[in-house]
Design a protein around this motif. Structure first.
Motif, short mmCIF file in Angstrom:
data_model
loop_
_atom_site.label_atom_id
_atom_site.label_comp_id
_atom_site.label_asym_id
_atom_site.label_seq_id
_atom_site.Cartn_x
_atom_site.Cartn_y
_atom_site.Cartn_z
N THR A 205 -53.27 -63.74 28.35
CA THR A 205 -51.99 -63.07 28.63
C THR A 205 -52.26 -61.69 29.22
OG1 THR A 205 -50.89 -64.21 26.79
CG2 THR A 205 -49.83 -62.21 27.61
N VAL A 206 -51.41 -61.29 30.16
CA VAL A 206 -51.46 -59.94 30.72
C VAL A 206 -50.11 -59.28 30.48
CG1 VAL A 206 -51.60 -58.57 32.83
CG2 VAL A 206 -53.19 -60.48 32.47
N LEU A 207 -50.13 -58.11 29.85
CA LEU A 207 -48.93 -57.29 29.67
C LEU A 207 -49.01 -56.17 30.70
CD1 LEU A 207 -46.35 -56.59 28.20
CD2 LEU A 207 -47.71 -55.51 26.38
N ASP A 208 -48.22 -56.31 31.74
CA ASP A 208 -48.29 -55.48 32.95
C ASP A 208 -47.25 -54.36 32.87
OD1 ASP A 208 -48.39 -54.47 35.53
OD2 ASP A 208 -47.62 -56.29 36.48
N ILE A 209 -47.68 -53.17 32.46
CA ILE A 209 -46.77 -52.03 32.30
C ILE A 209 -46.82 -51.17 33.55
CG2 ILE A 209 -46.15 -50.05 30.87
CD1 ILE A 209 -46.07 -52.77 29.41
N SER B 207 -44.34 -58.62 32.86
CA SER B 207 -44.33 -57.41 33.68
C SER B 207 -43.11 -56.55 33.38
CB SER B 207 -44.32 -57.77 35.17
OG SER B 207 -45.52 -58.39 35.56
N CYS B 208 -43.32 -55.23 33.30
CA CYS B 208 -42.23 -54.29 33.04
C CYS B 208 -42.11 -53.30 34.20
CB CYS B 208 -42.50 -53.52 31.75
SG CYS B 208 -42.62 -54.56 30.29
N GLU B 209 -40.91 -53.13 34.70
CA GLU B 209 -40.64 -52.18 35.78
C GLU B 209 -39.28 -51.54 35.56
OE1 GLU B 209 -40.26 -49.71 38.74
OE2 GLU B 209 -42.15 -50.67 38.23
N THR C 107 -37.40 -52.37 32.41
CA THR C 107 -37.51 -51.30 31.42
C THR C 107 -38.69 -50.39 31.70
OG1 THR C 107 -37.61 -50.85 29.02
CG2 THR C 107 -39.00 -52.63 29.85
N ALA C 108 -38.57 -49.15 31.26
CA ALA C 108 -39.72 -48.25 31.16
C ALA C 108 -40.38 -48.50 29.81
CB ALA C 108 -39.27 -46.79 31.27
N VAL C 109 -41.62 -48.06 29.67
CA VAL C 109 -42.35 -48.23 28.41
C VAL C 109 -42.96 -46.88 28.04
CG1 VAL C 109 -44.17 -49.48 27.20
CG2 VAL C 109 -42.86 -50.63 29.00
N GLY C 110 -42.76 -46.47 26.79
CA GLY C 110 -43.26 -45.16 26.38
C GLY C 110 -43.53 -45.08 24.89
N LYS D 210 -52.32 -53.74 30.65
CA LYS D 210 -52.53 -53.00 31.90
C LYS D 210 -51.45 -51.93 32.02
CE LYS D 210 -50.92 -52.56 36.35
NZ LYS D 210 -49.48 -52.41 36.76
N ILE D 211 -51.87 -50.67 32.25
CA ILE D 211 -50.92 -49.56 32.31
C ILE D 211 -51.13 -48.78 33.60
CG2 ILE D 211 -49.95 -47.58 31.11
CD1 ILE D 211 -51.43 -48.51 28.59
#
Length: 247
Positions: free
Chosen positions: A50-54, A76-78, A102-105, A168-169
């Protein structure tokens, strides 16, 4: 080696040199092992599924991974609406690719993002002269208020197993805040890829040495580096670092 073989080798090398001259003219590079292919091999070696693409922008990173042979799940998050619309369109035919607007923080809520003219330089943080001087066309042109979540919430929502996941960030200087929002889960991810800067391109961002030390403190070791943004004088300003956890 026969005369014919020698001649063919010389022709091949001359052709490569000719191609390289054209690519160098446009500041491009010829490689027999591009980074996405090397990354796909690393993910296979470390059993990452799995890839969590931030910070997905329009999906460039995930598309390159797919073309390199990665067949696992992608989330993926954008945050920016224009980029998200294109990302959503690109992922629509891929049943293993989920996208989140969404943004991620550090914590859930809302946040304002500065929108760059080139889209992919957009950031929560203010841009410095070191960035704008070396990347004309990256200046901020607008601002957009967006929803924000955390890595912890995404892991729970999508049932992600961190021990088999690449985090991935690429959030243009906001990477440390994304990692803060992952909490103790950072110590569980199989791999983390993070964009790192050698000079302050975004005001207040964490720089290369501190990022490396932090990730190594969480039990991750550097596995690969990919050069990124360079200055007009040839100095490397930014790179992507891949860190892995030994099994």
């Amino acid at each position: 080696m026969t005369t014919d073989q020698t001649w063919r080798n010389r022709v091949r090398e001359r052709a490569k040199l000719a191609v390289r001259r054209v690519l160098h003219h446009y500041d491009l590079e010829l490689s027999t092992a591009p980074y996405p292919a090397r990354l796909a091999r690393a993910l296979e070696a470390f059993d990452v599924t799995t890839v969590l693409d931030i910070g997905a922008n329009v999906g460039q990173f995930s598309l390159q991974l797919r073309r390199a042979g990665f067949d696992g799940r992608i989330v993926s998050c954008e945050p920016l609406s224009g980029a998200y619309d294109e990302l959503s369109s690109r992922s629509a035919r891929d049943p293993k690719w989920d996208v989140v607007h969404t943004a991620v923080g550090r914590e859930p809520g809302e946040i304002e993002i500065n929108v760059a003219a080139n889209s992919f330089s957009s950031s929560v943080l203010d841009m410095t002269a070191a960035h704008t001087d070396n990347a004309p066309g990256s200046e901020y042109v607008a601002a957009e208020r967006v929803a924000m979540t955390t890595v912890q919430e995404l892991v729970e929502r999508f049932g992600i197993d961190p021990t088999r996941t690449l985090l991935k960030i690429d959030t243009q200087g906001y990477e440390a805040e994304v990692l803060a929002g992952a909490g103790d889960l950072v110590r569980s991810f199989a791999a983390v890829q993070v964009e790192m800067s050698f000079v302050e391109l975004y005001r207040g961002q964490q720089l290369f040495d501190e990022s490396c030390a932090q990730l190594q403190g969480w039990g991750l070791r550097m596995h690969a580096l990919e050069t990124g943004f360079s200055g007009a004088d040839g100095r490397l300003l930014q790179c992507d670092g891949l860190f892995v956890r030994d099994r």
